[in-house]
Design a protein around this motif. Structure first.
Motif, PDB file in Angstrom:
ATOM      1  N   ALA A 116       0.823  -1.212   0.000  1.00 37.54           N
ATOM      2  CA  ALA A 116       0.000   0.000   0.000  1.00 37.54           C
ATOM      3  C   ALA A 116       0.860   1.266   0.000  1.00 37.54           C
ATOM      4  CB  ALA A 116      -0.944   0.008   1.193  1.00 37.54           C
ATOM      5  N   THR A 117       2.134   1.134   0.385  1.00 35.93           N
ATOM      6  CA  THR A 117       3.034   2.291   0.405  1.00 35.93           C
ATOM      7  C   THR A 117       3.985   2.317  -0.791  1.00 35.93           C
ATOM      8  OG1 THR A 117       4.783   1.186   1.673  1.00 35.93           O
ATOM      9  CG2 THR A 117       3.056   2.313   2.931  1.00 35.93           C
ATOM     10  N   ASP A 118       4.111   1.204  -1.476  1.00 30.85           N
ATOM     11  CA  ASP A 118       5.160   1.052  -2.479  1.00 30.85           C
ATOM     12  C   ASP A 118       5.164   2.112  -3.581  1.00 30.85           C
ATOM     13  OD1 ASP A 118       7.345  -0.145  -3.809  1.00 30.85           O
ATOM     14  OD2 ASP A 118       5.961  -1.252  -5.087  1.00 30.85           O
ATOM     15  N   PRO A 119       4.081   2.331  -4.315  1.00 31.22           N
ATOM     16  CA  PRO A 119       4.222   3.210  -5.488  1.00 31.22           C
ATOM     17  C   PRO A 119       3.963   4.692  -5.236  1.00 31.22           C
ATOM     18  CG  PRO A 119       2.067   2.209  -5.508  1.00 31.22           C
ATOM     19  CD  PRO A 119       2.781   1.686  -4.285  1.00 31.22           C
ATOM     20  N   ILE A 120       3.502   5.055  -4.051  1.00 32.26           N
ATOM     21  CA  ILE A 120       2.978   6.406  -3.842  1.00 32.26           C
ATOM     22  C   ILE A 120       4.049   7.481  -4.043  1.00 32.26           C
ATOM     23  CG2 ILE A 120       1.785   7.977  -2.268  1.00 32.26           C
ATOM     24  CD1 ILE A 120       0.027   5.613  -3.042  1.00 32.26           C
TER      25      ILE A 120
END
Length: 170
Positions: free
Chosen positions: A71-75
């Motif tokens: 959930a944090t990877d591409p932001i």
């Protein structure tokens, strides 16, 4: 594909609205169970909620660590790509993740760039041609309880330099 759709829809909608909607409907991001809940008009602040559900609960009833990470990877990468514009190349380079305690309820995380950071990134890229920028994140219960800490390294360069560098490696 996403960039083409984003460019077309940007004629009708604000970047912040598109950022939120396109992430939340994207199949790859939906599988993370994360949901973007807020995007500032300048894209400098993005807030994500990761609800605990049957889809991301592990064997012991806490949130699966992979869900917290994905959930944090591409932001940060896409956030920075949108802030800097098309003349820059931005890649997620690495992430160091430290699980502090199990998440037995919803998790929250805020991704933030201040104007000083953006100015510093632009200046460093002008001087050094490429930069590894480290951002620290805390995934929390929305208050003071920290579930996970991350250090994300983001690679940034000009498109021109990146193409030259890749051509030399061939």
């Amino acid at each position: 594909m996403y960039d083409s759709i984003f460019t077309f829809l940007n004629r009708f909608f604000k970047k912040a609205t598109l950022f939120k909607i396109m992430f939340n409907i994207s199949p790859m991001y939906r599988r993370s169970c994360g949901r973007i809940t807020f995007v500032s008009d300048d894209l400098h602040v993005v807030k994500v909620k990761i609800p605990l559900s049957y889809r991301n609960k592990n064997y012991v009833g806490s949130m699966f660590g992979g869900s917290l990470f994905s959930a944090t990877d591409p932001i940060y990468m896409i956030q920075l790509m949108q802030i800097l514009g098309k003349e820059y190349v931005v890649w997620d380079k690495s992430t160091k993740i430290r699980f502090k305690r199990p998440a037995y309820n919803n998790a929250h995380v805020t991704f933030e760039f201040n104007k000083g950071e953006i100015t510093e990134i632009i200046e460093k890229v002008k001087q050094e041609k490429e930069v590894d920028w480290v951002k620290n994140l805390k995934i929390t219960n929305g208050k003071e309880v920290v579930f996970t800490e991350l250090n994300k390294t983001i690679y940034i360069s000009t498109k021109e330099y990146y193409k030259e560098k890749r051509a030399k490696k061939r």
